[in-house]
Design a protein around this motif. Structure first.
Motif, short mmCIF file in Angstrom:
data_model
loop_
_atom_site.label_atom_id
_atom_site.label_comp_id
_atom_site.label_asym_id
_atom_site.label_seq_id
_atom_site.Cartn_x
_atom_site.Cartn_y
_atom_site.Cartn_z
N THR A 120 46.85 34.23 -25.55
CA THR A 120 46.34 34.44 -24.19
C THR A 120 45.33 33.37 -23.81
O THR A 120 45.39 32.78 -22.73
CB THR A 120 45.69 35.84 -24.07
N GLU A 121 44.38 33.12 -24.71
CA GLU A 121 43.34 32.13 -24.44
C GLU A 121 43.93 30.73 -24.35
O GLU A 121 43.46 29.89 -23.55
CB GLU A 121 42.25 32.20 -25.51
N PHE A 122 44.93 30.45 -25.17
CA PHE A 122 45.59 29.14 -25.12
C PHE A 122 46.23 28.92 -23.75
O PHE A 122 46.08 27.84 -23.14
CB PHE A 122 46.65 29.04 -26.22
N HIS A 147 36.92 24.43 -27.33
CA HIS A 147 35.79 25.15 -27.94
C HIS A 147 35.98 26.66 -27.81
O HIS A 147 35.66 27.42 -28.73
CB HIS A 147 34.47 24.72 -27.28
N ILE A 148 36.51 27.09 -26.68
CA ILE A 148 36.76 28.53 -26.48
C ILE A 148 37.75 29.03 -27.54
O ILE A 148 37.54 30.09 -28.14
CB ILE A 148 37.28 28.80 -25.06
N ILE A 149 38.82 28.29 -27.76
CA ILE A 149 39.81 28.66 -28.78
C ILE A 149 39.16 28.71 -30.16
O ILE A 149 39.40 29.64 -30.95
CB ILE A 149 40.99 27.67 -28.79
N GLU A 150 38.34 27.72 -30.45
CA GLU A 150 37.66 27.65 -31.76
C GLU A 150 36.74 28.85 -31.98
O GLU A 150 36.70 29.42 -33.07
CB GLU A 150 36.86 26.35 -31.86
N CYS A 207 38.84 31.93 -32.61
CA CYS A 207 39.40 31.87 -33.97
C CYS A 207 38.35 32.28 -34.99
O CYS A 207 38.61 33.12 -35.85
CB CYS A 207 39.90 30.45 -34.26
N LYS A 208 37.15 31.71 -34.87
CA LYS A 208 36.08 32.04 -35.81
C LYS A 208 35.68 33.50 -35.72
O LYS A 208 35.44 34.17 -36.73
CB LYS A 208 34.85 31.15 -35.57
N TRP A 209 35.64 34.03 -34.47
CA TRP A 209 35.26 35.44 -34.30
C TRP A 209 36.23 36.34 -35.06
O TRP A 209 35.81 37.26 -35.77
CB TRP A 209 35.26 35.80 -32.81
N GLN A 245 47.54 29.03 -36.64
CA GLN A 245 47.98 29.14 -35.25
C GLN A 245 46.97 28.51 -34.31
O GLN A 245 47.34 27.84 -33.34
CB GLN A 245 48.21 30.60 -34.88
N ALA A 246 45.69 28.72 -34.58
CA ALA A 246 44.65 28.12 -33.74
C ALA A 246 44.74 26.60 -33.77
O ALA A 246 44.56 25.93 -32.74
CB ALA A 246 43.27 28.58 -34.22
N LYS A 247 45.03 26.04 -34.94
CA LYS A 247 45.15 24.58 -35.09
C LYS A 247 46.30 24.05 -34.23
O LYS A 247 46.17 23.01 -33.57
CB LYS A 247 45.38 24.23 -36.55
#
Length: 567
Positions: free
Chosen positions: A496-498, A516-519, A522-524, A558-560
């Motif tokens: 969704t964020e992507f 940065h939002i995606i990162e 992902c970390k959260w 997936q985030a990468k």
């Protein structure tokens, strides 16, 4: 041989997942939760204007006490673990006097009907307002369209009543200096739709021990008085009766003792004060029925909690914060907190939707897409305030399951704060809020029992209890199932964020900011997955840790991919 062992472990994991304990708990709570009981308690509580220490507040506490006693809870004598089911009423001397309204009327002299009456508008008297002399007072009204303190100070207000279309607390100090005997005002936010719901008044408060009284008007009363004042001299007869007296503050706490780790616990909290039915008589009534059913199931040996389940009723935020801070040893064992606040709304009448207010996740910083704040407004959340934990997705998925079963609409909102979940979060304890918003009758004297839905309370009670029962007896199978659930939720969120970030970049937003939002998301989720390690009551193998590592790798991978595609 390795293949055979792997197959056995995989089969064991799948078996554990198939035998998801939430299925059994749902069966028990759906069958056992009596919405009539919850509605009856709500009806008792909502008849009172409840302020800590006053008649209605204390009567509500003792009403809950009787429910607990009938259910099998015994009064605590030494400590809360002296019996499987215990309760206690905590009593504390109050620094300030308590207050309660008795009656009030405003009459325009010469008019046959009252301008407004306590019988129809109990919120017309602000908390801490004093009484008029016996028989009331009669005085001329001075209407002020615009507040200009310097101009008001020059006016002759001695023995008169000041009236404006503003919150009377804004004029109290000026009116007192100018010699006025009282202030009339009006204060209704737009989301209450006062021009449609013209008899509503939101409750308010005023400075204690004031020599000058204040009263609040509905839209209808305000318009009528304004029209009268614009025509010429208007005289009012005002009669106010209130009680102000020393008292003690009560909090009631009930516990179902855990059999393995009793010092670890899930805490439910519902505040008693405030005058409304949904806010928060519905929370009191729902939680009372949840406690009753828990005692019934425990005594029938249909549930066997491994950790302690705690139910708390008291003064909003104050009682919950005190429960956490007064005993640091106890606080260390609080693993989850849940606030029930405004949980019974008939959504067709109030316009409010059932919501889970999430612990601070990135949606509280970047609120976009289908995420949206309520009319309450966004909290002040930065990246340092984020609280990664599986609790958000765990509770939301439980509620969605009940929603699908009962055709119940379930939504969520980013963190905003302002209820009993806040003290948990402030002390680094996972805490969520179950509530309804935006409600056109919020904090008004039209928040009465006719706006309450027994079915809504049942859905909330079923969801809350099923979640709590699952967590206080969680094993490794529960944890591994939660890992799978949170991983799936994370992948959906990242997608969704992507998509949102891709669109934002196409519209001219900086790619670095969108990445940065995606990162952060992902970390959260990676950090949230790590918290599942503490879910099992007893750790027996490394199965949960292995599942977390596998899920983490999938999310990061997936985030990468998404980050590489954002240009």
């Amino acid at each position: 041989m390795k293949t055979k062992i792997l197959f056995i472990l995989l089969f064991a994991g799948l078996s554990g997942y198939a035998q998801n304990p939430t299925d059994n708990y749902f069966r028990l709570t759906r069958t056992g939760f009596n919405e009539k009981n919850a509605y009856e308690t709500t009806g008792f509580v909502e008849q009172y204007f409840r302020v800590p220490g006053n008649t209605g507040f204390n009567a509500s506490i003792h009403y809950v006490e009787n429910i607990l006693k009938k259910a099998g809870f015994v009064e605590q004598k030494q400590n809360e673990f002296e019996a499987p089911l215990t309760y206690r009423i905590e009593k504390r001397a109050m620094k300030n006097n308590t207050w309660e309204p008795v009656d009030a009327n405003i009459d325009i002299v010469g008019e046959p009907q009252p301008l407004i009456s306590f019988k129809t508008n109990r919120n017309m008297i602000p908390i801490n307002c004093v009484s008029t002399p016996v028989g009331g007072v009669t005085a001329n009204v001075v209407f002020i369209e615009k507040i200009n303190p310097a101009e008001i100070e020059k006016m002759d207000l001695k023995g008169k009543i000041l009236f404006s279309e503003n919150n009377p607390s804004r004029l109290l100090q000026i009116a007192t200096k100018a010699g006025a005997i009282g202030v009339l005002g009006y204060s209704m936010p737009k989301y209450t739709q006062p021009e449609i719901h013209q008899t509503s008044i939101q409750f308010g408060s005023m400075k204690a021990n004031s020599e000058v009284w204040t009263l609040l008007l509905s839209y209808t009363a305000k318009e009528k008085l304004k029209a009268s004042c614009l025509k010429g001299e208007t005289k009012l007869k005002v009669n106010i009766q209130t009680k102000i007296y020393p008292s003690e503050e009560l909090t009631i706490v009930a516990n179902v003792k855990g059999s393995v780790n009793p010092t670890e616990r899930f805490v439910f909290s519902a505040h008693v004060q405030e005058p409304g039915a949904n806010d928060n008589a519905s929370g009191v009534g729902t939680l009372a029925e949840m406690a009753r059913l828990t005692a019934e199931l425990y005594q029938a040996k249909k549930i066997s909690p491994k950790r302690t389940l705690t139910f708390l009723w008291g003064d909003e935020i104050v009682s919950t914060r005190r429960y956490i801070t007064e005993d640091t040893t106890r606080a260390k064992g609080i693993l989850w907190g849940m606030s029930l606040d405004m949980v019974g709304e008939d959504t067709k009448k109030t316009g409010g939707s059932f919501l889970i207010e999430k612990m601070p996740d990135p949606s509280a910083i970047w609120t976009r897409g289908t995420d949206k704040h309520t009319e309450w407004g966004a909290g002040d959340v930065g990246e340092k305030e984020l609280f990664p934990h599986y609790f958000n997705d765990f509770i939301f998925d439980i509620c969605k399951t009940q929603g699908k079963f009962a055709n119940w609409t379930v939504n969520y909102n980013p963190f905003e704060g302002g209820s009993d979940h806040t003290p948990f979060l402030q002390h680094k304890i996972p805490g969520l809020l179950m509530w309804h918003f935006t409600d056109v009758f919020y904090h008004t004297d039209n928040d009465r029992i006719d706006k309450v839905s027994p079915t809504e309370m049942k859905n909330v009670g079923i969801s809350g209890l099923t979640a709590a029962y699952t967590l206080i007896s969680a094993d490794e199978s529960t944890a591994t199932a939660t890992v799978s659930q949170v991983k799936a939720d994370a992948l959906v969120r990242l997608k969704t964020e992507f998509e949102l970030s891709k669109k934002a970049i196409a519209e001219g937003k900086a790619a670095a900011d969108e990445k940065h939002i995606i990162e952060v998301w992902c970390k959260w989720y990676v950090d949230a997955l790590a918290t599942i390690n503490k879910m099992p009551v007893k750790t027996e193998t490394t199965r949960v840790g292995s599942a977390i590592k596998f899920a983490t790798n999938e999310i990061e991978k997936q985030a990468k991919v998404y980050l590489e595609e954002l240009k």
